[in-house]
Design a protein around this motif. Structure first.
Motif, PDB file in Angstrom:
ATOM      1  N   ALA A  73       0.820  -1.217   0.000  1.00  0.00           N
ATOM      2  CA  ALA A  73       0.000   0.000   0.000  1.00  0.00           C
ATOM      3  C   ALA A  73       0.853   1.266   0.000  1.00  0.00           C
ATOM      4  CB  ALA A  73      -0.944   0.004   1.208  1.00  0.00           C
ATOM      5  N   LYS A  74       2.103   1.159   0.402  1.00  0.00           N
ATOM      6  CA  LYS A  74       2.976   2.334   0.418  1.00  0.00           C
ATOM      7  C   LYS A  74       3.300   2.825  -0.993  1.00  0.00           C
ATOM      8  CE  LYS A  74       7.170  -0.508   0.745  1.00  0.00           C
ATOM      9  NZ  LYS A  74       8.314  -0.889   1.618  1.00  0.00           N
ATOM     10  N   THR A  75       3.020   2.020  -2.022  1.00  0.00           N
ATOM     11  CA  THR A  75       3.389   2.386  -3.392  1.00  0.00           C
ATOM     12  C   THR A  75       2.331   3.226  -4.103  1.00  0.00           C
ATOM     13  OG1 THR A  75       2.441   0.347  -4.324  1.00  0.00           O
ATOM     14  CG2 THR A  75       4.749   0.269  -3.616  1.00  0.00           C
ATOM     15  N   ALA A  76       1.150   3.369  -3.524  1.00  0.00           N
ATOM     16  CA  ALA A  76       0.050   4.042  -4.230  1.00  0.00           C
ATOM     17  C   ALA A  76       0.296   5.543  -4.396  1.00  0.00           C
ATOM     18  CB  ALA A  76      -1.267   3.806  -3.493  1.00  0.00           C
ATOM     19  N   TRP A  77       0.883   6.180  -3.387  1.00  0.00           N
ATOM     20  CA  TRP A  77       1.052   7.635  -3.426  1.00  0.00           C
ATOM     21  C   TRP A  77       1.918   8.079  -4.607  1.00  0.00           C
ATOM     22  CZ3 TRP A  77      -0.857  12.077  -2.139  1.00  0.00           C
ATOM     23  CH2 TRP A  77      -0.065  13.221  -2.100  1.00  0.00           C
ATOM     24  N   GLN A  78       3.032   7.414  -4.816  1.00  0.00           N
ATOM     25  CA  GLN A  78       3.916   7.803  -5.918  1.00  0.00           C
ATOM     26  C   GLN A  78       3.296   7.516  -7.277  1.00  0.00           C
ATOM     27  OE1 GLN A  78       6.654   9.659  -5.876  1.00  0.00           O
ATOM     28  NE2 GLN A  78       6.371   9.848  -3.659  1.00  0.00           N
ATOM     29  N   ILE A 145      -4.395  10.118   0.816  1.00  0.00           N
ATOM     30  CA  ILE A 145      -4.126   8.918   0.024  1.00  0.00           C
ATOM     31  C   ILE A 145      -3.207   8.027   0.842  1.00  0.00           C
ATOM     32  CG2 ILE A 145      -3.290   8.019  -2.171  1.00  0.00           C
ATOM     33  CD1 ILE A 145      -5.576  10.024  -2.475  1.00  0.00           C
ATOM     34  N   GLY A 146      -3.682   6.791   1.140  1.00  0.00           N
ATOM     35  CA  GLY A 146      -2.865   5.858   1.914  1.00  0.00           C
ATOM     36  C   GLY A 146      -2.070   4.943   1.031  1.00  0.00           C
ATOM     37  N   GLY A 147      -1.368   4.025   1.649  1.00  0.00           N
ATOM     38  CA  GLY A 147      -1.397   3.734   3.064  1.00  0.00           C
ATOM     39  C   GLY A 147      -2.484   2.726   3.451  1.00  0.00           C
ATOM     40  N   GLY A 148      -2.261   2.197   4.667  1.00  0.00           N
ATOM     41  CA  GLY A 148      -3.187   1.224   5.212  1.00  0.00           C
ATOM     42  C   GLY A 148      -4.390   1.855   5.866  1.00  0.00           C
ATOM     43  N   HIS A 149      -5.409   1.024   6.130  1.00  0.00           N
ATOM     44  CA  HIS A 149      -6.631   1.545   6.740  1.00  0.00           C
ATOM     45  C   HIS A 149      -6.447   1.809   8.232  1.00  0.00           C
ATOM     46  CE1 HIS A 149     -11.167   1.602   5.610  1.00  0.00           C
ATOM     47  NE2 HIS A 149     -10.749   2.737   6.116  1.00  0.00           N
ATOM     48  N   CYS A 300      -7.666   4.326   0.787  1.00  0.00           N
ATOM     49  CA  CYS A 300      -6.588   3.505   1.360  1.00  0.00           C
ATOM     50  C   CYS A 300      -6.532   2.108   0.750  1.00  0.00           C
ATOM     51  CB  CYS A 300      -6.776   3.393   2.871  1.00  0.00           C
ATOM     52  SG  CYS A 300      -8.337   2.634   3.352  1.00  0.00           S
ATOM     53  N   GLU A 301      -5.432   1.438   1.034  1.00  0.00           N
ATOM     54  CA  GLU A 301      -5.178   0.027   0.737  1.00  0.00           C
ATOM     55  C   GLU A 301      -4.869  -0.284  -0.731  1.00  0.00           C
ATOM     56  OE1 GLU A 301      -5.126  -2.537   3.078  1.00  0.00           O
ATOM     57  OE2 GLU A 301      -5.762  -1.377   4.827  1.00  0.00           O
ATOM     58  N   GLY A 302      -4.994   0.693  -1.642  1.00  0.00           N
ATOM     59  CA  GLY A 302      -4.624   0.444  -3.025  1.00  0.00           C
ATOM     60  C   GLY A 302      -3.118   0.319  -3.158  1.00  0.00           C
ATOM     61  N   ALA A 303      -2.662  -0.313  -4.236  1.00  0.00           N
ATOM     62  CA  ALA A 303      -1.223  -0.516  -4.415  1.00  0.00           C
ATOM     63  C   ALA A 303      -0.852  -0.519  -5.891  1.00  0.00           C
ATOM     64  CB  ALA A 303      -0.787  -1.832  -3.771  1.00  0.00           C
ATOM     65  N   LEU A 304       0.326   0.017  -6.164  1.00  0.00           N
ATOM     66  CA  LEU A 304       0.926  -0.124  -7.491  1.00  0.00           C
ATOM     67  C   LEU A 304       1.577  -1.491  -7.619  1.00  0.00           C
ATOM     68  CD1 LEU A 304       1.987   1.011 -10.220  1.00  0.00           C
ATOM     69  CD2 LEU A 304       3.955   1.897  -8.937  1.00  0.00           C
ATOM     70  N   LYS A 305       2.224  -1.915  -6.534  1.00  0.00           N
ATOM     71  CA  LYS A 305       2.887  -3.216  -6.530  1.00  0.00           C
ATOM     72  C   LYS A 305       2.836  -3.816  -5.137  1.00  0.00           C
ATOM     73  CE  LYS A 305       7.199  -5.562  -7.772  1.00  0.00           C
ATOM     74  NZ  LYS A 305       8.568  -5.398  -8.333  1.00  0.00           N
ATOM     75  N   LEU A 306       2.403  -5.063  -5.050  1.00  0.00           N
ATOM     76  CA  LEU A 306       2.381  -5.774  -3.778  1.00  0.00           C
ATOM     77  C   LEU A 306       3.681  -6.540  -3.579  1.00  0.00           C
ATOM     78  CD1 LEU A 306      -1.241  -7.293  -3.707  1.00  0.00           C
ATOM     79  CD2 LEU A 306      -0.403  -5.284  -2.469  1.00  0.00           C
ATOM     80  N   GLU A 307       3.950  -6.896  -2.338  1.00  0.00           N
ATOM     81  CA  GLU A 307       5.171  -7.639  -2.027  1.00  0.00           C
ATOM     82  C   GLU A 307       5.225  -9.001  -2.709  1.00  0.00           C
ATOM     83  OE1 GLU A 307       5.474  -7.837   2.216  1.00  0.00           O
ATOM     84  OE2 GLU A 307       6.563  -5.932   2.352  1.00  0.00           O
ATOM     85  N   ASN A 308       4.057  -9.521  -3.091  1.00  0.00           N
ATOM     86  CA  ASN A 308       4.031 -10.816  -3.774  1.00  0.00           C
ATOM     87  C   ASN A 308       4.286 -10.691  -5.274  1.00  0.00           C
ATOM     88  OD1 ASN A 308       1.605  -9.845  -4.827  1.00  0.00           O
ATOM     89  ND2 ASN A 308       0.317 -11.131  -3.516  1.00  0.00           N
ATOM     90  N   GLY A 309       4.568  -9.459  -5.739  1.00  0.00           N
ATOM     91  CA  GLY A 309       4.930  -9.251  -7.132  1.00  0.00           C
ATOM     92  C   GLY A 309       3.819  -8.786  -8.040  1.00  0.00           C
ATOM     93  N   ARG A 310       2.576  -8.845  -7.593  1.00  0.00           N
ATOM     94  CA  ARG A 310       1.457  -8.393  -8.429  1.00  0.00           C
ATOM     95  C   ARG A 310       1.494  -6.880  -8.590  1.00  0.00           C
ATOM     96  NH1 ARG A 310      -4.037 -10.220  -6.172  1.00  0.00           N
ATOM     97  NH2 ARG A 310      -4.709  -9.354  -8.190  1.00  0.00           N
ATOM     98  N   THR A 311       1.127  -6.406  -9.775  1.00  0.00           N
ATOM     99  CA  THR A 311       1.161  -4.969 -10.053  1.00  0.00           C
ATOM    100  C   THR A 311      -0.160  -4.499 -10.652  1.00  0.00           C
ATOM    101  OG1 THR A 311       2.088  -5.324 -12.264  1.00  0.00           O
ATOM    102  CG2 THR A 311       3.656  -4.967 -10.462  1.00  0.00           C
ATOM    103  N   ASP A 312      -0.415  -3.203 -10.508  1.00  0.00           N
ATOM    104  CA  ASP A 312      -1.596  -2.560 -11.097  1.00  0.00           C
ATOM    105  C   ASP A 312      -1.166  -1.181 -11.591  1.00  0.00           C
ATOM    106  OD1 ASP A 312      -3.983  -1.392 -11.810  1.00  0.00           O
ATOM    107  OD2 ASP A 312      -4.887  -1.469  -9.820  1.00  0.00           O
ATOM    108  N   LEU A 313      -0.833  -1.089 -12.861  1.00  0.00           N
ATOM    109  CA  LEU A 313      -0.321   0.155 -13.414  1.00  0.00           C
ATOM    110  C   LEU A 313      -1.392   1.231 -13.525  1.00  0.00           C
ATOM    111  CD1 LEU A 313       2.026  -1.234 -16.232  1.00  0.00           C
ATOM    112  CD2 LEU A 313       2.614  -0.586 -13.882  1.00  0.00           C
TER     113      LEU A 313
END
Length: 338
Positions: A73-78, A145-149, A300-313
Motif C-alpha cells: 500500500a505504500k506504493t500508491a502515493w507515488q 491517500i494511503g497507506g493502510g486503513h 486507502c489500501e490500493g497498491a501499485l505493486k504488492l510484495e508478492n509481485g502483483r502490479t496494477d499500473l
C-alpha cells in the motif's frame, strides 16, 4: 525496545511538483496551477491559501502487515502524484482550489515481527493526528491517500480534536475494521480504536462482505452505534448501490468522514483484493452524488505493486478519478457550457 527510524512530514515545493508535470504546448496541467504551502505547517499558514481542499499522502503499509496482510500500500502515493498532476486544468477542475501539502516519510522498524509492526503503527498514529488536526482547524477539507486503513484512526482523531466533537464515518469497505483493540494497532482496528477513545458518534459500513465478518464483530456492531449494509444484501435485493448510498447520506447529522477501502472495488490491486465487489464507476457515482456531505476523504489500501509481485499500473489513474470526482462534487465552481 523497538527502534524506529526518524519519521517526518515532507512539505512540497514547486520543484517537487514540477518533477512530475509533463508540459505540453496549448495545454495547462493541474500541476501548473495547484497550490503549495507557503510557510511552516500551521493553521495560520493554511488559512492564507484560497484552496478549500488539502491533499496529502501516507505512503506506508506497516499497519497492513501488522494485520497479517500483504505489503504494498505504500506504493500508491507515488503512482497517484504524476497521474493527478497531469490532469487537465479547465473549467471542471481548477488547481487553485487545491493545495498539495506533501507526504509523510515513515521509516521501517528495525524488526519486522508482528509486535514491532504494531508498535510502529501506534507511532504512526501520533505522527498523523496533529497534521490532520491542523488542516481541519484551518477550515480545509483533507483528502488523504494511503497507506493502510490503520490511518483511519489518526484521521478521525485529528478531525474530532479540530472540531471539538465526535464525528461519524461512512466506510465503503468489504471489511468492518472493527477488530479487538487489545490486539495492538493494525489496519483492522482503526474504527474500534476510535470508538474506544470516544471519537466516533457513529459508524456505517457500506458493502461489508458477510463471508469476512466474524460472530464477535456482529456482536460488537449490535452493541455499538454501528450500522452495517452488507454487499450480499445489495446483490440479493437487486438494489442500486448508488441509491442505497444516497439514502444513508441523506440521514447524516453532524460532521462525517468518507472512508473508501480500495479492496471494496473489483479489479483494484490491494492486500485483500476482491473478485466480487463494487464497480469503479459505481463508487465514482457515490462520490459525485454526496461529496459535499463529508469533512474528509480517505482512500486507502490500493497498491501499485504488492510484495508478492502483483502490479496494477492503473492505480494512479484510479485514485485520480476518485479524488477529482470528490473535488468537483464540492461544487467549488458552477461551470456553464454555452
Amino acid at each position: 525496545m523497538v527502534k524506529f527510524i526518524m519519521d517526518s512530514f515532507k512539505i512540497y515545493t514547486q520543484e517537487d511538483i514540477k518533477a512530475h508535470v509533463k508540459l505540453r504546448k496549448g495545454e495547462t496541467k493541474l500541476g501548473e496551477k495547484i497550490q503549495i504551502l507557503n510557510g511552516s505547517l500551521s493553521a495560520q499558514h493554511l488559512k492564507i491559501s484560497k484552496a478549500r481542499v488539502v491533499i496529502l499522502g501516507i505512503p506506508e503499509d506497516i499497519g497492513v502487515r501488522a494485520n497479517y496482510g500483504v505489503g504494498g500500500a505504500k506504493t500508491a502515493w507515488q503512482a497517484f502524484l504524476p497521474a493527478f498532476l497531469n490532469l487537465q486544468q479547465n473549467i471542471f477542475l481548477n488547481g487553485e482550489d487545491i493545495l498539495l501539502l506533501g507526504h509523510f516519510e515513515i521509516g521501517e522498524p528495525e524488526e519486522d515481527d508482528i509486535e514491532s509492526l504494531r508498535q510502529k503503527t501506534a507511532a504512526i498514529d501520533e505522527l498523523v493526528s496533529p497534521v490532520i488536526e491542523t488542516i481541519v482547524k484551518a477550515g480545509k477539507i483533507p483528502v488523504i491517500i494511503g497507506g493502510g486503513h490503520n490511518n483511519a484512526y489518526p484521521i478521525i482523531s485529528g478531525t474530532s480534536w479540530a472540531l471539538s466533537q465526535k464525528i461519524s464515518v461512512i466506510n465503503i469497505d468489504a471489511h468492518t475494521d472493527l477488530r479487538d483493540v487489545g490486539e495492538g494497532r493494525h489496519s483492522g482496528n482503526g474504527f474500534s480504536n476510535a470508538f474506544t477513545h470516544k471519537l466516533l458518534a457513529g459508524y456505517t459500513g457500506f458493502g461489508i462482505h458477510q463471508n469476512y465478518i466474524s460472530e464477535s464483530l456482529i456482536n460488537y456492531s449490535q452493541n455499538n452505534p454501528v450500522k452495517l449494509i452488507y454487499f450480499d444484501d445489495i446483490l440479493s435485493n437487486d438494489q442500486s448501490p448508488v441509491n442505497g448510498f444516497k439514502d444513508i447520506v441523506e440521514g447524516l447529522k453532524g460532521p462525517c468522514g468518507l472512508e473508501i477501502d480500495l479492496d471494496s472495488i473489483t479489479g483494484i490491486l490491494a492486500s485483500a483484493a476482491t473478485p466480487s465487489g463494487f464497480e469503479l464507476n459505481e463508487v465514482r457515482k457515490m462520490i459525485l452524488a454526496a461529496a459535499n456531505k463529508f469533512c474528509y476523504l480517505h482512500l486507502c489500501e490500493g497498491a501499485l505493486k504488492l510484495e508478492n509481485g502483483r502490479t496494477d499500473l492503473s492505480i494512479g489513474k484510479t485514485l485520480s478519478y476518485l479524488v477529482s470526482d470528490f473535488i468537483k462534487a464540492l461544487h467549488l465552481h458552477n461551470a456553464v457550457l454555452l
